[in-house]
Write a protein that holds these residues in place. Structure first.
Motif, PDB file in Angstrom:
ATOM      1  N   GLY A 217      20.706  -5.778   5.093  1.00  0.00           N
ATOM      2  CA  GLY A 217      20.859  -7.228   5.139  1.00  0.00           C
ATOM      3  C   GLY A 217      21.034  -7.784   6.536  1.00  0.00           C
ATOM      4  O   GLY A 217      20.700  -8.947   6.795  1.00  0.00           O
ATOM      5  N   THR A 218      21.557  -6.982   7.465  1.00  0.00           N
ATOM      6  CA  THR A 218      21.727  -7.435   8.855  1.00  0.00           C
ATOM      7  C   THR A 218      20.633  -6.897   9.772  1.00  0.00           C
ATOM      8  O   THR A 218      20.647  -7.174  10.971  1.00  0.00           O
ATOM      9  N   HIS A 219      19.684  -6.146   9.209  1.00  0.00           N
ATOM     10  CA  HIS A 219      18.638  -5.528  10.026  1.00  0.00           C
ATOM     11  C   HIS A 219      17.819  -6.577  10.791  1.00  0.00           C
ATOM     12  O   HIS A 219      17.419  -6.350  11.934  1.00  0.00           O
ATOM     13  N   ARG A 220      17.594  -7.715  10.172  1.00  0.00           N
ATOM     14  CA  ARG A 220      16.780  -8.763  10.803  1.00  0.00           C
ATOM     15  C   ARG A 220      17.456  -9.392  12.016  1.00  0.00           C
ATOM     16  O   ARG A 220      16.802 -10.138  12.779  1.00  0.00           O
ATOM     17  N   GLN A 221      18.735  -9.098  12.240  1.00  0.00           N
ATOM     18  CA  GLN A 221      19.439  -9.628  13.413  1.00  0.00           C
ATOM     19  C   GLN A 221      19.243  -8.757  14.656  1.00  0.00           C
ATOM     20  O   GLN A 221      19.638  -9.150  15.756  1.00  0.00           O
ATOM     21  N   ILE A 222      18.615  -7.596  14.493  1.00  0.00           N
ATOM     22  CA  ILE A 222      18.496  -6.654  15.612  1.00  0.00           C
ATOM     23  C   ILE A 222      17.840  -7.274  16.848  1.00  0.00           C
ATOM     24  O   ILE A 222      18.304  -7.043  17.980  1.00  0.00           O
ATOM     25  N   PRO A 223      16.777  -8.092  16.719  1.00  0.00           N
ATOM     26  CA  PRO A 223      16.170  -8.671  17.929  1.00  0.00           C
ATOM     27  C   PRO A 223      17.110  -9.555  18.742  1.00  0.00           C
ATOM     28  O   PRO A 223      16.867  -9.788  19.929  1.00  0.00           O
ATOM     29  N   TYR A 224      18.167 -10.066  18.114  1.00  0.00           N
ATOM     30  CA  TYR A 224      19.105 -10.928  18.824  1.00  0.00           C
ATOM     31  C   TYR A 224      20.213 -10.150  19.534  1.00  0.00           C
ATOM     32  O   TYR A 224      21.012 -10.740  20.269  1.00  0.00           O
ATOM     33  N   LEU A 225      20.304  -8.875  19.286  1.00  0.00           N
ATOM     34  CA  LEU A 225      21.416  -8.079  19.800  1.00  0.00           C
ATOM     35  C   LEU A 225      21.084  -7.516  21.170  1.00  0.00           C
ATOM     36  O   LEU A 225      19.923  -7.385  21.568  1.00  0.00           O
ATOM     37  N   ARG A 226      22.118  -7.150  21.896  1.00  0.00           N
ATOM     38  CA  ARG A 226      21.963  -6.656  23.266  1.00  0.00           C
ATOM     39  C   ARG A 226      21.546  -5.199  23.276  1.00  0.00           C
ATOM     40  O   ARG A 226      22.030  -4.392  22.479  1.00  0.00           O
ATOM     41  N   GLN A 227      20.645  -4.861  24.210  1.00  0.00           N
ATOM     42  CA  GLN A 227      20.293  -3.470  24.457  1.00  0.00           C
ATOM     43  C   GLN A 227      20.998  -3.019  25.737  1.00  0.00           C
ATOM     44  O   GLN A 227      21.054  -3.781  26.712  1.00  0.00           O
ATOM     45  N   PRO A 228      21.544  -1.816  25.775  1.00  0.00           N
ATOM     46  CA  PRO A 228      22.176  -1.344  27.008  1.00  0.00           C
ATOM     47  C   PRO A 228      21.115  -1.082  28.079  1.00  0.00           C
ATOM     48  O   PRO A 228      19.960  -0.784  27.753  1.00  0.00           O
ATOM     49  N   PRO A 229      21.458  -1.200  29.363  1.00  0.00           N
ATOM     50  CA  PRO A 229      20.484  -0.919  30.422  1.00  0.00           C
ATOM     51  C   PRO A 229      20.109   0.557  30.438  1.00  0.00           C
ATOM     52  O   PRO A 229      20.886   1.420  30.027  1.00  0.00           O
TER      53      PRO A 229
END
Length: 488
Positions: A217-229
């Protein structure tokens, strides 16, 4: 769905489905924690036959293991890079192992010696805690990634705690109404060994569903989340970063406050069934009704907590309601010890316990939500100081504290029961009245001390609404300077 990750998640408002799916995952932790808090001690002590101190010691060993595992899991999650982000790979991977190990802990082998059962309890407790860590830390860390808005975080965590209560209380109610039923050989349902295996199977299924549903259900939020450098990370680097991050002053204050608060709550839950069964001599049917009083209290906290956050602020709100929750928790026991209540069976006793139970759960849950939201606000303050976002590491501490509710509670309960020489295989109404009285005499002052220590630590927390909002502005300005090449 595609989206460009924002420089900072400060302005994000979350939809109702996102909040619901995010909160749903905490059903798994609620089921596990409620089972540990309410049934594990009485099951292994009064049903399986292990001494109470042995059960408490076994759970404490698992808790010490957690103290090392949780921050490592948080650090790994913070630095994980994948097409599914930093958190979701761990959430998916934990689902089946959590369910399997929870089933095992309620099915100890028959005919084993006490020493072998002690080792079995340690092993299964360590495993279930390990796998629940693999889910709970990344999932909780999402609360600081999904939004950085001061009050929105409190609302988001409100859903998490509400579903945690719903999950735990649903299985608690089902345990008494469906699984732990009296029979000809066991007049007290919670002492009937036949029901615990069925309870474990049903609970495992609920946990598996909740984790997978929340992750999907929260998978679609992944593009909004931060990626580590992208960077080379060694064990030495991780250790140094862990130390510098966790040395944050407000975090240490929150760590102490939440730890002592969790110990008080955990002690109350773990020994609560002993009080209900032996101190107040309630029936299994009456005890099952506490499910509804607790659910009512949790639902009220869902309304009360945002009002406290918006009106008083998180710190002032927590400092206001936590001592009231403590007074509600020990009030009826203190009145009984002072001889100010009628005997058990009086029509006054049960309604009074229900009413105070609602108040205790409402205020205690609101305090826990506010403290969790305060931990989320430390993330940006730390990021401004260190240049790193460490949601996983900070919420590893929160996860450890949540697990300490049951771990330390069971350990302390076992020690208290051993100290007053509470008998094994005891029957309500047949225990020495002085032993029952001693249960209250030792529980009340310990609980007062724990609540007092929690309040003292919370006074040292230093992040206000104004400071948090200023930190967000500074982070956005810094990100813009980096994007323009002015600052590295």
């Amino acid at each position: 769905m595609s989206a460009e990750p924002a420089i900072h998640p400060a302005a994000r408002r979350l939809s109702l489905p996102t909040k619901l799916f995010y909160g749903l995952g905490s059903v798994a932790f609620g089921v596990k924690d409620n089972g540990f808090q309410t049934f594990l001690l009485i099951f292994y002590n009064q049903v399986v036959g292990l001494p109470s101190a042995t059960v408490g010691f076994a759970i404490m060993i698992a808790l010490v293991f957690d103290a090392f595992l949780d921050p490592i899991t948080g650090q790994i999650s913070d630095n994980w890079r994948s097409k599914w982000g930093r958190r979701h790979p761990f959430m998916y991977a934990a689902a089946a192992p959590v369910a399997i190990t929870y089933l095992l802990i309620w099915n100890p082998p028959h005919g084993w010696s006490q020493g072998a059962l002690f080792v079995y309890l340690i092993a299964t407790a360590v495993l279930i805690r390990t796998f629940i860590t693999g889910y709970e830390i990344p999932s909780t860390a999402l609360s600081a990634e999904l939004t950085a808005e001061y009050d929105e975080r409190t609302k988001l965590l409100n859903y998490r705690f509400l579903f945690q209560w719903i999950g735990g209380l649903f299985m608690y109610f089902m345990a008494f109404k469906v699984f732990l039923r009296p029979d000809a050989a066991h007049k007290v349902g919670q002492l009937n060994p036949a029901g615990y295996a069925a309870y474990g199977l049903a609970a495992a299924g609920v946990m598996l569903f909740a984790i997978l549903a929340s992750a999907l259900g929260t998978h679609r939020q992944i593009p909004y989340l931060r990626q580590p450098p992208r960077r080379e990370v060694t064990l030495g680097v991780l250790a140094r970063e862990m130390f510098t991050t966790l040395a944050h002053g407000s975090f240490l204050a929150m760590l102490g406050g939440t730890l002592f608060f969790a110990m008080a709550v955990g002690l109350g839950f773990s020994i609560g069934l002993y009080f209900q069964t032996y101190f107040w001599e309630l029936s299994a049917a009456q005890i099952s009704i506490f499910t509804f009083s607790s659910l009512t209290g949790a639902a009220l906290s869902f309304v009360v907590t945002p009002l406290l956050s918006k009106g008083l602020g998180k710190k002032a709100g927590a400092l206001t309601i936590i001592p009231i929750a403590g007074m509600c928790a020990i009030g009826p026991i203190s009145l009984r010890l002072a001889g100010l209540l009628p005997p058990n069976g009086s029509p006054v006793i049960f309604p009074m316990l229900l009413a105070l139970g609602v108040a205790t759960v409402c205020l205690g849950t609101a305090g826990a939500i506010l403290m969790a939201s305060m931990i989320a606000d430390i993330v940006e303050d730390s990021e401004l100081r260190t240049g790193r976002r460490s949601e996983g590491l900070f919420f590893a501490a929160a996860a450890f504290i949540n697990k300490a509710v049951s771990g330390i509670g069971i350990f302390a309960s076992g020690m208290l029961l051993a100290a007053i020489h509470f008998p094994q295989h005891a029957r309500p109404g047949q225990v020495d009245p002085q032993i029952v009285r001693n249960l209250g005499l030792i529980y009340a002052p310990v609980t007062i001390a724990l609540y007092g220590l929690a309040l003292f630590c919370l006074t040292r927390y230093g992040i206000t609404r104004q400071r948090h909002e200023e930190t967000l502005r500074e982070l956005v300005a810094k990100a813009e300077r980096v994007a323009e090449g002015i600052e590295s």
